[in-house]
Design a protein around this motif. Structure first.
Motif, mmCIF file in Angstrom:
data_model
loop_
_atom_site.group_PDB
_atom_site.id
_atom_site.type_symbol
_atom_site.label_atom_id
_atom_site.label_comp_id
_atom_site.label_asym_id
_atom_site.label_seq_id
_atom_site.Cartn_x
_atom_site.Cartn_y
_atom_site.Cartn_z
ATOM 1 N N ARG A 1 0.848 -1.193 0.000
ATOM 2 C CA ARG A 1 0.000 0.000 0.000
ATOM 3 C C ARG A 1 0.884 1.243 0.000
ATOM 4 N NH1 ARG A 1 -5.091 1.329 0.595
ATOM 5 N NH2 ARG A 1 -5.697 -0.832 0.976
ATOM 6 N N LEU A 2 0.572 2.169 -0.894
ATOM 7 C CA LEU A 2 1.265 3.449 -0.936
ATOM 8 C C LEU A 2 0.541 4.387 0.013
ATOM 9 C CD1 LEU A 2 1.641 3.719 -4.827
ATOM 10 C CD2 LEU A 2 3.111 2.526 -3.209
ATOM 11 N N THR A 3 1.134 4.677 1.164
ATOM 12 C CA THR A 3 0.416 5.375 2.226
ATOM 13 C C THR A 3 0.265 6.865 1.978
ATOM 14 O OG1 THR A 3 2.454 5.654 3.495
ATOM 15 C CG2 THR A 3 1.159 3.691 3.945
ATOM 16 N N THR A 4 1.032 7.420 1.034
ATOM 17 C CA THR A 4 0.899 8.851 0.753
ATOM 18 C C THR A 4 -0.047 9.124 -0.408
ATOM 19 O OG1 THR A 4 2.893 8.714 -0.618
ATOM 20 C CG2 THR A 4 3.161 9.449 1.663
ATOM 21 N N ALA A 5 -0.699 8.072 -0.919
ATOM 22 C CA ALA A 5 -1.654 8.254 -2.015
ATOM 23 C C ALA A 5 -2.842 7.329 -1.789
ATOM 24 C CB ALA A 5 -0.986 7.957 -3.356
ATOM 25 N N ASN A 6 -4.030 7.821 -2.068
ATOM 26 C CA ASN A 6 -5.249 7.047 -1.883
ATOM 27 C C ASN A 6 -5.514 6.187 -3.116
ATOM 28 O OD1 ASN A 6 -7.630 6.068 -0.845
ATOM 29 N ND2 ASN A 6 -8.842 7.833 -1.531
ATOM 30 N N VAL A 7 -4.708 5.129 -3.255
ATOM 31 C CA VAL A 7 -4.865 4.214 -4.380
ATOM 32 C C VAL A 7 -4.935 2.791 -3.827
ATOM 33 C CG1 VAL A 7 -3.669 5.704 -6.013
ATOM 34 C CG2 VAL A 7 -2.365 4.028 -4.712
ATOM 35 N N ALA A 8 -5.468 1.898 -4.648
ATOM 36 C CA ALA A 8 -5.561 0.497 -4.238
ATOM 37 C C ALA A 8 -4.171 -0.093 -4.071
ATOM 38 C CB ALA A 8 -6.347 -0.283 -5.289
ATOM 39 N N GLU B 1 -0.524 5.830 -11.947
ATOM 40 C CA GLU B 1 -1.748 6.635 -11.961
ATOM 41 C C GLU B 1 -1.385 8.111 -11.874
ATOM 42 O OE1 GLU B 1 -4.924 5.602 -9.442
ATOM 43 O OE2 GLU B 1 -4.547 3.436 -9.533
ATOM 44 N N PRO B 2 -2.114 8.967 -12.577
ATOM 45 C CA PRO B 2 -1.780 10.402 -12.583
ATOM 46 C C PRO B 2 -1.718 11.023 -11.202
ATOM 47 C CG PRO B 2 -3.366 9.902 -14.302
ATOM 48 C CD PRO B 2 -3.218 8.652 -13.479
ATOM 49 N N ARG B 3 -2.526 10.513 -10.263
ATOM 50 C CA ARG B 3 -2.534 11.129 -8.932
ATOM 51 C C ARG B 3 -1.218 10.925 -8.178
ATOM 52 N NH1 ARG B 3 -7.317 7.708 -6.288
ATOM 53 N NH2 ARG B 3 -7.896 7.543 -8.460
ATOM 54 N N LEU B 4 -0.399 9.954 -8.633
ATOM 55 C CA LEU B 4 0.902 9.739 -7.985
ATOM 56 C C LEU B 4 1.956 10.714 -8.469
ATOM 57 C CD1 LEU B 4 1.166 5.838 -7.959
ATOM 58 C CD2 LEU B 4 0.379 7.349 -6.138
ATOM 59 N N LEU B 5 1.637 11.475 -9.493
ATOM 60 C CA LEU B 5 2.599 12.410 -10.068
ATOM 61 C C LEU B 5 2.329 13.817 -9.564
ATOM 62 C CD1 LEU B 5 2.523 11.110 -13.740
ATOM 63 C CD2 LEU B 5 4.320 10.730 -12.063
ATOM 64 N N ARG B 6 3.316 14.410 -8.936
ATOM 65 C CA ARG B 6 3.178 15.805 -8.503
ATOM 66 C C ARG B 6 3.695 16.765 -9.568
ATOM 67 N NH1 ARG B 6 5.735 14.311 -2.639
ATOM 68 N NH2 ARG B 6 4.129 12.806 -2.054
ATOM 69 N N VAL B 7 4.426 16.217 -10.524
ATOM 70 C CA VAL B 7 4.866 16.994 -11.692
ATOM 71 C C VAL B 7 4.638 16.119 -12.912
ATOM 72 C CG1 VAL B 7 6.604 18.304 -10.415
ATOM 73 C CG2 VAL B 7 7.245 16.155 -11.519
ATOM 74 N N PRO B 8 4.473 16.687 -14.112
ATOM 75 C CA PRO B 8 4.334 15.865 -15.317
ATOM 76 C C PRO B 8 5.541 14.950 -15.489
ATOM 77 C CG PRO B 8 3.795 18.162 -15.769
ATOM 78 C CD PRO B 8 4.375 18.135 -14.395
ATOM 79 N N VAL B 9 5.300 13.752 -16.031
ATOM 80 C CA VAL B 9 6.384 12.787 -16.206
ATOM 81 C C VAL B 9 7.532 13.375 -17.021
ATOM 82 C CG1 VAL B 9 6.995 10.596 -17.302
ATOM 83 C CG2 VAL B 9 4.929 10.756 -15.925
ATOM 84 N N ASN B 10 7.190 14.173 -18.061
ATOM 85 C CA ASN B 10 8.260 14.699 -18.911
ATOM 86 C C ASN B 10 9.089 15.782 -18.233
ATOM 87 O OD1 ASN B 10 6.461 16.811 -18.923
ATOM 88 N ND2 ASN B 10 5.980 16.709 -21.120
ATOM 89 N N ARG B 11 8.703 16.177 -17.001
ATOM 90 C CA ARG B 11 9.511 17.133 -16.243
ATOM 91 C C ARG B 11 10.161 16.491 -15.026
ATOM 92 N NH1 ARG B 11 5.545 21.820 -14.882
ATOM 93 N NH2 ARG B 11 7.322 22.382 -13.557
ATOM 94 N N PRO C 1 8.197 11.213 -7.203
ATOM 95 C CA PRO C 1 8.444 11.775 -5.862
ATOM 96 C C PRO C 1 8.444 10.681 -4.795
ATOM 97 C CG PRO C 1 6.826 13.085 -7.042
ATOM 98 C CD PRO C 1 7.033 11.849 -7.854
ATOM 99 N N ALA C 2 9.314 10.815 -3.806
ATOM 100 C CA ALA C 2 9.419 9.818 -2.738
ATOM 101 C C ALA C 2 8.111 9.735 -1.955
ATOM 102 C CB ALA C 2 10.568 10.163 -1.797
ATOM 103 N N GLN C 3 7.752 8.524 -1.547
ATOM 104 C CA GLN C 3 6.528 8.313 -0.782
ATOM 105 C C GLN C 3 6.712 7.123 0.145
ATOM 106 O OE1 GLN C 3 3.315 6.761 -3.489
ATOM 107 N NE2 GLN C 3 4.928 7.158 -4.990
ATOM 108 N N ASP C 4 5.880 7.059 1.194
ATOM 109 C CA ASP C 4 5.916 5.955 2.141
ATOM 110 C C ASP C 4 5.116 4.778 1.588
ATOM 111 O OD1 ASP C 4 7.278 7.703 3.750
ATOM 112 O OD2 ASP C 4 5.577 8.110 5.075
#
Length: 255
Positions: free
Chosen positions: A136-143, A162-172, A191-194
């Motif tokens: 489980r990715l605890t910093t994002a509300n995903v399955a 999933e797009p919600r895991l990206l805080r910046v566009p992939v190409n950046r 971005p780093a996440q727990d």
């Protein structure tokens, strides 16, 4: 190299020639967004310390990237060898233990994390079943996602994001690059996440995701890879179908 993420043992072509191994045919070989065909052979005997396995399949494949990192590496010891034993990887002590007696299983404490079935049919996975855990990715509300415990990787990987895991566009996003079969493969660094594996937390994991494929292969049977280096200690019981994980005192993949 000991690789819990590789189902089949791999032998460098020079070593295969030195051992006079007979090529039996060609087979497909899949990696992280890669696909190729390699020769395969049957090995009479492989011994690691006092432990041995006889009469099993291995592929013959160039391992130039591994040899560039350490020229002493002559192949990859995969799950079709490792699955005959209980396996302990102690990253702090830099020790690998193989056990056929269940002594390690009784000695290792901690929650038993059930190894999950991979995606797809249950009966079409050749050789061995991949070592997969639900994360489980605890910093994002995903399955929860299914990640393969991989001692052969030094980076956590998500095959698709999933797009919600990206805080910046992939190409950046920052990128990592490698060359596979002469083709440059690019990975975006997320971005780093727990994350949480069972009750075992791992702090600030930086996943990477592939931006291009090298060859076309079958759909992956999991969502990505989780390096065993994320933990101080990893115990895998192939026969009992569980893993026990011990986090670092201060978890992270920078250790």
């Amino acid at each position: 190299m000991v690789d819990t993420g590789s189902q089949i043992t791999t032998i460098d072509p020079v070593l295969a020639s030195d051992l006079h191994l007979k090529i039996e045919g060609l087979t497909g070989v899949s990696g992280v967004a890669t696909q190729s065909r390699s020769a395969f052979t049957f090995v009479d005997l492989v011994e690691v310390g006092r432990h041995s396995v006889s009469q099993f399949l291995a592929i013959i494949q160039d391992i130039a990237e591994l040899k560039a990192a350490d020229p002493r590496i002559r192949g990859i010891l995969g799950e079709n060898f490792l699955s005959h034993f209980d396996l302990l990887i102690d990253n702090r002590q830099q020790i690998l233990c193989l056990d056929e007696s269940s002594i390690l299983a009784h000695a290792i404490k901690g929650d038993h994390i059930l190894l999950e079935q991979p995606y797809g049919p249950r009966d079409d996975s050749p050789f061995t079943r991949p070592m997969i855990v639900s994360v489980r990715l605890t910093t994002a509300n995903v399955a929860p996602v299914l990640l393969r415990l991989d001692s052969g990787s030094n980076a956590a990987v998500l095959y698709a994001v999933e797009p919600r895991l990206l805080r910046v566009p992939v190409n950046r996003a920052p990128v990592l690059k490698r060359v596979v079969n002469g083709v440059e493969q690019i990975f975006a660094v997320l971005p780093a996440q727990d994350i949480l594996v069972g009750a075992c937390p791992v702090r600030q994991v930086s996943f990477v995701t592939p931006m291009n494929e090298v060859g076309s292969g079958p759909n992956p049977r999991e969502d990505g890879l989780l390096p065993t280096g994320a933990f101080e200690r990893v115990f895998i019981s192939y026969s009992k179908n569980y893993a026990a994980l011990a986090p670092w005192a201060r978890s992270g993949l920078d250790r």
